[in-house]
Design a protein around this motif. Structure first.
Motif, PDB file in Angstrom:
ATOM      1  N   SER A   1       0.819  -1.216   0.000  1.00 27.67           N
ATOM      2  CA  SER A   1       0.000   0.000   0.000  1.00 27.67           C
ATOM      3  C   SER A   1       0.854   1.268   0.000  1.00 27.67           C
ATOM      4  O   SER A   1       0.432   2.307  -0.516  1.00 27.67           O
ATOM      5  CB  SER A   1      -0.935   0.005   1.214  1.00 27.67           C
ATOM      6  N   ASP A   2       2.061   1.210   0.575  1.00 29.14           N
ATOM      7  CA  ASP A   2       2.934   2.381   0.585  1.00 29.14           C
ATOM      8  C   ASP A   2       3.277   2.821  -0.834  1.00 29.14           C
ATOM      9  O   ASP A   2       3.261   4.009  -1.151  1.00 29.14           O
ATOM     10  CB  ASP A   2       4.236   2.070   1.343  1.00 29.14           C
ATOM     11  N   TYR A   3       3.569   1.858  -1.690  1.00 32.12           N
ATOM     12  CA  TYR A   3       3.934   2.188  -3.064  1.00 32.12           C
ATOM     13  C   TYR A   3       2.746   2.698  -3.860  1.00 32.12           C
ATOM     14  O   TYR A   3       2.896   3.514  -4.770  1.00 32.12           O
ATOM     15  CB  TYR A   3       4.554   0.972  -3.759  1.00 32.12           C
ATOM     16  N   ILE A   4       1.540   2.216  -3.517  1.00 32.67           N
ATOM     17  CA  ILE A   4       0.337   2.691  -4.201  1.00 32.67           C
ATOM     18  C   ILE A   4       0.169   4.188  -4.003  1.00 32.67           C
ATOM     19  O   ILE A   4      -0.284   4.904  -4.891  1.00 32.67           O
ATOM     20  CB  ILE A   4      -0.907   1.924  -3.687  1.00 32.67           C
ATOM     21  N   SER A   5       0.588   4.698  -2.825  1.00 35.95           N
ATOM     22  CA  SER A   5       0.449   6.126  -2.536  1.00 35.95           C
ATOM     23  C   SER A   5       1.364   6.988  -3.395  1.00 35.95           C
ATOM     24  O   SER A   5       1.160   8.200  -3.503  1.00 35.95           O
ATOM     25  CB  SER A   5       0.742   6.395  -1.048  1.00 35.95           C
ATOM     26  N   LEU A   6       2.375   6.387  -4.028  1.00 31.15           N
ATOM     27  CA  LEU A   6       3.288   7.132  -4.896  1.00 31.15           C
ATOM     28  C   LEU A   6       2.764   7.247  -6.324  1.00 31.15           C
ATOM     29  O   LEU A   6       3.363   7.922  -7.157  1.00 31.15           O
ATOM     30  CB  LEU A   6       4.666   6.450  -4.928  1.00 31.15           C
ATOM     31  N   LEU A   7       1.653   6.578  -6.611  1.00 23.14           N
ATOM     32  CA  LEU A   7       1.084   6.583  -7.956  1.00 23.14           C
ATOM     33  C   LEU A   7      -0.085   7.552  -8.022  1.00 23.14           C
ATOM     34  O   LEU A   7      -0.944   7.565  -7.148  1.00 23.14           O
ATOM     35  CB  LEU A   7       0.614   5.176  -8.342  1.00 23.14           C
ATOM     36  N   SER A   8      -0.120   8.369  -9.066  1.00 22.08           N
ATOM     37  CA  SER A   8      -1.226   9.323  -9.208  1.00 22.08           C
ATOM     38  C   SER A   8      -2.492   8.635  -9.692  1.00 22.08           C
ATOM     39  O   SER A   8      -3.601   9.012  -9.345  1.00 22.08           O
ATOM     40  CB  SER A   8      -0.835  10.445 -10.185  1.00 22.08           C
ATOM     41  N   SER A   9      -2.335   7.606 -10.508  1.00 21.50           N
ATOM     42  CA  SER A   9      -3.492   6.860 -11.016  1.00 21.50           C
ATOM     43  C   SER A   9      -3.967   5.836  -9.990  1.00 21.50           C
ATOM     44  O   SER A   9      -3.161   5.267  -9.253  1.00 21.50           O
ATOM     45  CB  SER A   9      -3.121   6.145 -12.317  1.00 21.50           C
ATOM     46  N   LYS A  10      -5.265   5.610  -9.939  1.00 26.95           N
ATOM     47  CA  LYS A  10      -5.840   4.644  -8.998  1.00 26.95           C
ATOM     48  C   LYS A  10      -6.121   3.295  -9.671  1.00 26.95           C
ATOM     49  O   LYS A  10      -6.722   2.410  -9.067  1.00 26.95           O
ATOM     50  CB  LYS A  10      -7.150   5.196  -8.412  1.00 26.95           C
ATOM     51  N   THR A  11      -5.665   3.143 -10.921  1.00 26.99           N
ATOM     52  CA  THR A  11      -5.959   1.925 -11.675  1.00 26.99           C
ATOM     53  C   THR A  11      -5.356   0.696 -11.028  1.00 26.99           C
ATOM     54  O   THR A  11      -5.978  -0.362 -10.951  1.00 26.99           O
ATOM     55  CB  THR A  11      -5.444   2.045 -13.129  1.00 26.99           C
ATOM     56  N   TYR A  12      -4.109   0.819 -10.538  1.00 26.37           N
ATOM     57  CA  TYR A  12      -3.422  -0.308  -9.902  1.00 26.37           C
ATOM     58  C   TYR A  12      -4.189  -0.772  -8.663  1.00 26.37           C
ATOM     59  O   TYR A  12      -4.458  -1.957  -8.484  1.00 26.37           O
ATOM     60  CB  TYR A  12      -2.003   0.131  -9.529  1.00 26.37           C
ATOM     61  N   ALA A  13      -4.579   0.185  -7.829  1.00 23.41           N
ATOM     62  CA  ALA A  13      -5.344  -0.150  -6.622  1.00 23.41           C
ATOM     63  C   ALA A  13      -6.720  -0.687  -6.992  1.00 23.41           C
ATOM     64  O   ALA A  13      -7.218  -1.634  -6.362  1.00 23.41           O
ATOM     65  CB  ALA A  13      -5.489   1.088  -5.735  1.00 23.41           C
ATOM     66  N   ALA A  14      -7.346  -0.110  -8.032  1.00 22.66           N
ATOM     67  CA  ALA A  14      -8.678  -0.560  -8.458  1.00 22.66           C
ATOM     68  C   ALA A  14      -8.649  -2.015  -8.892  1.00 22.66           C
ATOM     69  O   ALA A  14      -9.556  -2.794  -8.562  1.00 22.66           O
ATOM     70  CB  ALA A  14      -9.195   0.317  -9.589  1.00 22.66           C
ATOM     71  N   SER A  15      -7.596  -2.418  -9.602  1.00 20.12           N
ATOM     72  CA  SER A  15      -7.466  -3.807 -10.037  1.00 20.12           C
ATOM     73  C   SER A  15      -7.410  -4.746  -8.837  1.00 20.12           C
ATOM     74  O   SER A  15      -8.020  -5.811  -8.828  1.00 20.12           O
ATOM     75  CB  SER A  15      -6.204  -3.982 -10.892  1.00 20.12           C
ATOM     76  N   ALA A  16      -6.657  -4.328  -7.813  1.00 19.24           N
ATOM     77  CA  ALA A  16      -6.531  -5.151  -6.604  1.00 19.24           C
ATOM     78  C   ALA A  16      -7.865  -5.235  -5.859  1.00 19.24           C
ATOM     79  O   ALA A  16      -8.259  -6.308  -5.389  1.00 19.24           O
ATOM     80  CB  ALA A  16      -5.448  -4.584  -5.693  1.00 19.24           C
ATOM     81  N   TYR A  17      -8.584  -4.109  -5.760  1.00 20.05           N
ATOM     82  CA  TYR A  17      -9.890  -4.108  -5.082  1.00 20.05           C
ATOM     83  C   TYR A  17     -10.882  -5.009  -5.811  1.00 20.05           C
ATOM     84  O   TYR A  17     -11.684  -5.712  -5.172  1.00 20.05           O
ATOM     85  CB  TYR A  17     -10.446  -2.677  -4.998  1.00 20.05           C
ATOM     86  N   ILE A  18     -10.838  -4.980  -7.134  1.00 20.35           N
ATOM     87  CA  ILE A  18     -11.728  -5.830  -7.926  1.00 20.35           C
ATOM     88  C   ILE A  18     -11.437  -7.305  -7.648  1.00 20.35           C
ATOM     89  O   ILE A  18     -12.350  -8.120  -7.518  1.00 20.35           O
ATOM     90  CB  ILE A  18     -11.588  -5.521  -9.427  1.00 20.35           C
ATOM     91  N   LEU A  19     -10.149  -7.640  -7.524  1.00 19.07           N
ATOM     92  CA  LEU A  19      -9.790  -9.035  -7.225  1.00 19.07           C
ATOM     93  C   LEU A  19     -10.293  -9.448  -5.850  1.00 19.07           C
ATOM     94  O   LEU A  19     -10.763 -10.574  -5.663  1.00 19.07           O
ATOM     95  CB  LEU A  19      -8.266  -9.214  -7.297  1.00 19.07           C
TER      96      LEU A  19
END
Length: 252
Positions: free
Chosen positions: A46-64
Motif C-alpha cells: 500500500s505504501d507504493y500505491i500512494s506514490l502513484l497518481s493513477s488509482k488503476t493499480y489499486a482498483a485492479s486489486a480491489y476488484i480481485l
C-alpha cells in the motif's frame, strides 16, 4: 426403451452433479487465492500505491478482492444448488458466475491498460511527488513510502540522487543533508550529509526503474490471475447449463 433412456439421463445428471461439485470445490479454493492476491497487493504494498497518481493499480486489486469474496460465496451456493437440484439456485449460481467472470476480465483489462501507461505516469509524477511532498506536513505517508522505496530497492531519487537537489526538503536546509538518510547504504542519523557512492546508493535509472519493474511484475500477476480464473469459470458455466437442461428434462 423409455425406461433405459430415463436411466441414461439420470446417470448423466449424476455425473454432471459430481463434476460440478468438484469444480465448485476447486473454484472455492481459487476464490481464496484471488482474494489473497488482492489483499496482499493492498496491504503489503500500500505504501507504493500512494506514490502513484493513477488509482488503476489499486482498483485492479480491489476488484480481485471483491471477486474473490463472491467466488467463495458462489462456490458454497453452487454446491447447495447442485445437490438440492433446485433450478432457481442454479440460475442464481449461473448469474453470479457470469458477474464474477466480468469482474475478473475487468481486472485483467485494467491491469493490461495500466501496464501500457505505467512508464509515462512514473516519469511525469514520481520525481514531482518525491521532491515536493517528501517530509512535508500532511504527507507523512509519502515520506514513509519514499523511505521504504529507497531502502528496499537500494536506490536514491527518482532518476538519480541528483534529483534531491530540487527537493523542498533539501532546499529548506534539512540540517545540511544532501539526500534523505534513507538513501544511505547504512542508515545512521545525518548520514545523508555525505553524497558519495561509498555512502549512498548511486543506481543507474534511480528508483523509477526499480518501482516500474516491481509494479509491472505485480500487474502481470493480477492480470494472469483475473483472466485465468475467468477462463476456468467458462467450464463451470457450461456444466451448470448442462445440469440445468437435464433437470428440466427429467420428470418432477
Amino acid at each position: 426403451m423409455g425406461v433405459f433412456e430415463e436411466k441414461k439421463e439420470t446417470c448423466g445428471t449424476i455425473c454432471l452433479k459430481y463434476l460440478l461439485f468438484a469444480f465448485n470445490f476447486l473454484f472455492w479454493l481459487a476464490g481464496g487465492v484471488v482474494m489473497a492476491v488482492g489483499v496482499w497487493t493492498l496491504v503489503q504494498k500500500s505504501d507504493y500505491i500512494s506514490l502513484l497518481s493513477s488509482k488503476t493499480y489499486a482498483a485492479s486489486a480491489y476488484i480481485l478482492v471483491l471477486a474473490g469474496v463472491i467466488v467463495m460465496v458462489t462456490g458454497v451456493l453452487g454446491c447447495c444448488a447442485t445437490f438440492k437440484e433446485q433450478k432457481r439456485l442454479l440460475r442464481v449460481y449461473f448469474i453470479l458466475l457470469l458477474c464474477i467472470f466480468l469482474l475478473e476480465i475487468l481486472a485483467g483489462v485494467l491491469a493490461y491498460i495500466y501496464y501500457q501507461q505505467l512508464n509515462d505516469e512514473l516519469k511525469q509524477n514520481l520525481k514531482k511527488t518525491m521532491t515536493e511532498k517528501y517530509n512535508q506536513t500532511n504527507y507523512e505517508h509519502i515520506t514513509k513510502a519514499v523511505d521504504k522505496l529507497q531502502q528496499e530497492f537500494k536506490c536514491c531519487g527518482s532518476n538519480s540522487s541528483a534529483d534531491w537537489a530540487e527537493s523542498v526538503y533539501i532546499r529548506s536546509g534539512a540540517k545540511g543533508r544532501k539526500v534523505p538518510d534513507s538513501c544511505c547504504k547504512t542508515i545512521t542519523n545525518m548520514c545523508g550529509i555525505r553524497d558519495h557512492p561509498s555512502n549512498i546508493y548511486k543506481v543507474e535509472g534511480g528508483c523509477i526503474t526499480k518501482l516500474e519493474n516491481f509494479i509491472l511484475d505485480h500487474l502481470k500477476i493480477i492480470g494472469a490471475v483475473g483472466v485465468g480464473i475467468a477462463c476456468v469459470q467458462i467450464i463451470g458455466m457450461v456444466f451448470t447449463c448442462c445440469l440445468y437442461r437435464n433437470l428440466k428434462a427429467e420428470p418432477y
